[in-house]
Every structure is written in C-alpha cells, then in structure tokens.
Design a protein around this motif. Structure first.
Motif, short mmCIF file in Angstrom:
data_model
loop_
_atom_site.label_atom_id
_atom_site.label_comp_id
_atom_site.label_asym_id
_atom_site.label_seq_id
_atom_site.Cartn_x
_atom_site.Cartn_y
_atom_site.Cartn_z
N ALA A 155 11.35 11.35 0.17
CA ALA A 155 11.69 9.93 0.24
C ALA A 155 10.43 9.11 0.43
O ALA A 155 9.40 9.61 0.90
N LEU A 156 10.52 7.85 0.07
CA LEU A 156 9.50 6.87 0.42
C LEU A 156 9.94 6.24 1.74
O LEU A 156 11.11 5.87 1.90
N ILE A 157 9.03 6.13 2.68
CA ILE A 157 9.36 5.63 4.02
C ILE A 157 8.55 4.37 4.29
O ILE A 157 7.34 4.35 4.10
N GLN A 158 9.26 3.35 4.76
CA GLN A 158 8.59 2.08 5.03
C GLN A 158 9.12 1.50 6.33
O GLN A 158 10.34 1.50 6.58
N ALA A 159 8.24 1.03 7.18
CA ALA A 159 8.66 0.44 8.45
C ALA A 159 9.37 -0.88 8.20
O ALA A 159 8.97 -1.67 7.34
N ILE A 160 10.45 -1.10 8.94
CA ILE A 160 11.15 -2.37 8.85
C ILE A 160 10.22 -3.49 9.29
O ILE A 160 9.54 -3.38 10.32
N GLY A 161 10.16 -4.54 8.53
CA GLY A 161 9.28 -5.65 8.84
C GLY A 161 7.93 -5.56 8.16
O GLY A 161 7.12 -6.48 8.26
N THR A 162 7.69 -4.45 7.44
CA THR A 162 6.44 -4.30 6.70
C THR A 162 6.39 -5.32 5.56
O THR A 162 7.40 -5.59 4.91
N LYS A 163 5.23 -5.84 5.28
CA LYS A 163 5.07 -6.79 4.19
C LYS A 163 5.40 -6.11 2.86
O LYS A 163 5.12 -4.94 2.66
N ASP A 164 6.02 -6.87 1.97
CA ASP A 164 6.46 -6.31 0.69
C ASP A 164 5.32 -5.72 -0.12
O ASP A 164 5.52 -4.75 -0.86
N GLU A 165 4.13 -6.28 0.02
CA GLU A 165 3.01 -5.79 -0.79
C GLU A 165 2.45 -4.46 -0.28
O GLU A 165 1.66 -3.82 -0.97
N GLU A 166 2.84 -4.03 0.90
CA GLU A 166 2.36 -2.76 1.44
C GLU A 166 3.16 -1.61 0.85
O GLU A 166 4.38 -1.63 0.86
N ALA A 167 2.46 -0.61 0.34
CA ALA A 167 3.11 0.53 -0.30
C ALA A 167 3.76 1.43 0.74
O ALA A 167 3.16 1.70 1.78
N PRO A 168 4.98 1.91 0.48
CA PRO A 168 5.61 2.85 1.40
C PRO A 168 4.92 4.20 1.35
O PRO A 168 4.17 4.49 0.41
N ALA A 169 5.15 5.02 2.35
CA ALA A 169 4.55 6.36 2.41
C ALA A 169 5.48 7.36 1.73
O ALA A 169 6.70 7.22 1.77
#
Length: 259
Positions: free
Chosen positions: A93-107
């Motif tokens: 899966a791609l994991i992204q912290a809630i509240g992360t800016k949209d332009e930041e790539a998920p892990a």
C-alpha cells in the motif's frame, strides 16, 4: 486495502512517512500496545549444523552493497524479489499521514502479518524507495483509499498497472528495498537480544528508559522498551550498513534531541 487493517498499521508505526523513517519509530514504538506473548525461548540443541534453523532475525550477513536477512538483500532487492519471497502474505500500500500536504508523495510499504523466521514469529514491515513522481501518480490511480491507525494515516491500494513488473517504468519495477522492521511476537529483554546479536557498538537511552542497541556493521538497530514500558515490544530494524548513518543514526539523534 482490506488486508492492511487499522490495527496492523498501528502496530508498526508510521516512520516510513518521513524521508528518514526512524525518527517517528523511535517515539512510537514505546507507545504501541501489545498482547501478552510467550517468552522467546531457544530451540533444543541440534546434532548437526546442517539442520540448524535458518532465516532467524539475528542471522544478518553484510554484503558489498547491503545486507542479507530473511532471504532478502536490504539495499538491493526490489519488489519482485519481495513478492517471490513472501507470495500472497505480502500486502502492499501507499501510506500517507492524515494532514499531509497533497504535493507530498506517500510512502510505499509492504506488510507481512505473520512471518515465520526460523522458530521465531512476528510482524514484518518493508520500506521501499521509489521516485516521488511515480508515487504521486500511483496515488492518483489508487482504486481504494482507507483511513487506518486510529485516523492517523491514509492507506491507498495500488492499481494493477503500478504492480506490473514487466513494465520498466512501473512503480513495482523501480522500487528498491531500503529497510525492514521486524516486531517479534515474543517478549524479549536486552540480555536475550545481546546474546543473539552480540554486543552492540553503541547504546542510546531515551527519556522514557527505552534503549536503542546499534550495530552499524550489519545495519541493525534494536529498540528495547524500558522497565516502565511493559505494554511495548521490541522493534528490530534493518538497513544497508552503508546507509546506517543516514537512515538510522541521524534520525535517532534527532528524535532524542526532540524528546
């Protein structure tokens, strides 16, 4: 992705969401709740070396460009090798912290709910390094999004095209394994770990009494809960020895300073 449950994500923390992923792990591992697990005991003596258990957590072999553990080469193996090793037990899966800016790539990370490493069992998380642009595009194509880990992270499943290793430009074909995190099911103390891994090159003690055992020669860092952190479990992290400073020691120093 249904296989990546909220409980599973919570158990492993979200350090992959940062450029150097140990910083969050150092703090979160002491907060993670745990069930009561059996003590990690040694197997009975074997008559011949050929029949000795293989693939154990402390059987780490440094290589020219990484380290070998659990049948993978950390720092060298790609997603195809990980899929071949774990089969359907590997969930991605791609994991992204809630509240992360949209332009930041998920892990991009993988998760094995139950890994049988010789006579030791536990949970394994795999961290992959991929170009930011590829991860952003994969996030846009994701067919399913879920919120997990108590509402702290967002899980994005991967589209079939992103998992196609035959396509040289796909996410799967370009992913490089840069780190592993193994959480044994058994409760372990520092003495047991040192008996298995050897004397660490360095010990770093946190404000809560937690101890990090550092093994730069093999690319291993072990987070051991303090005496007052009975609800936490040991977390063993593996990186390529050549990347130990950037991926483990520096983030650890930053996390310690923040505390």
């Amino acid at each position: 992705m249904s296989e990546l449950s909220s409980a599973s994500v919570a158990s492993r923390g979200v350090w992959w969401l940062r450029p150097v992923w140990l910083a969050t792990a150092f703090v979160l591992f002491v907060l993670a709740g745990a069930l009561i697990f059996p003590v990690w005991t040694s197997p009975p003596p074997v008559a011949a070396a050929a029949s000795a258990p293989q693939g154990l957590p402390w059987q780490v072999k440094p290589t020219a460009e990484g380290s070998e553990v659990f049948g993978l080469l950390v720092g060298q193996s790609g997603l195809p090798q990980a899929q071949a090793r774990f089969g359907d037990n590997l969930h991605l899966a791609l994991i992204q912290a809630i509240g992360t800016k949209d332009e930041e790539a998920p892990a991009l990370e993988g998760f094995v709910e139950r890994l049988e490493a010789g006579f030791v069992t536990g949970r394994l998380v795999l961290a992959f390094e991929v170009d930011d642009a590829l991860r952003r595009k994969a996030a846009e194509r994701s067919p399913k999004r879920e919120v997990g880990s108590g509402g702290r992270v967002r899980q994005l499943s991967l589209a079939a095209d992103d998992l196609d290793v035959r396509n040289a430009e796909s996410l799967a074909s370009q992913a490089r394994l840069v780190g592993l995190s193994f959480t044994p099911a058994a409760r372990l103390d520092e003495a047991t770990l040192v008996a298995r891994f050897g004397e660490p090159a360095e010990r770093v003690t946190g404000a809560g009494g937690e101890v990090q055992l550092l093994y730069p020669a093999t690319g291993v860092a072990i987070a051991v809960p303090g005496a007052n952190q009975s609800a936490s479990r040991v977390v063993i992290q593996y990186v390529a020895p050549g990347e130990f400073e950037a991926r483990l020691r520096q983030p650890l120093a930053a996390a310690s300073a923040a505390q």
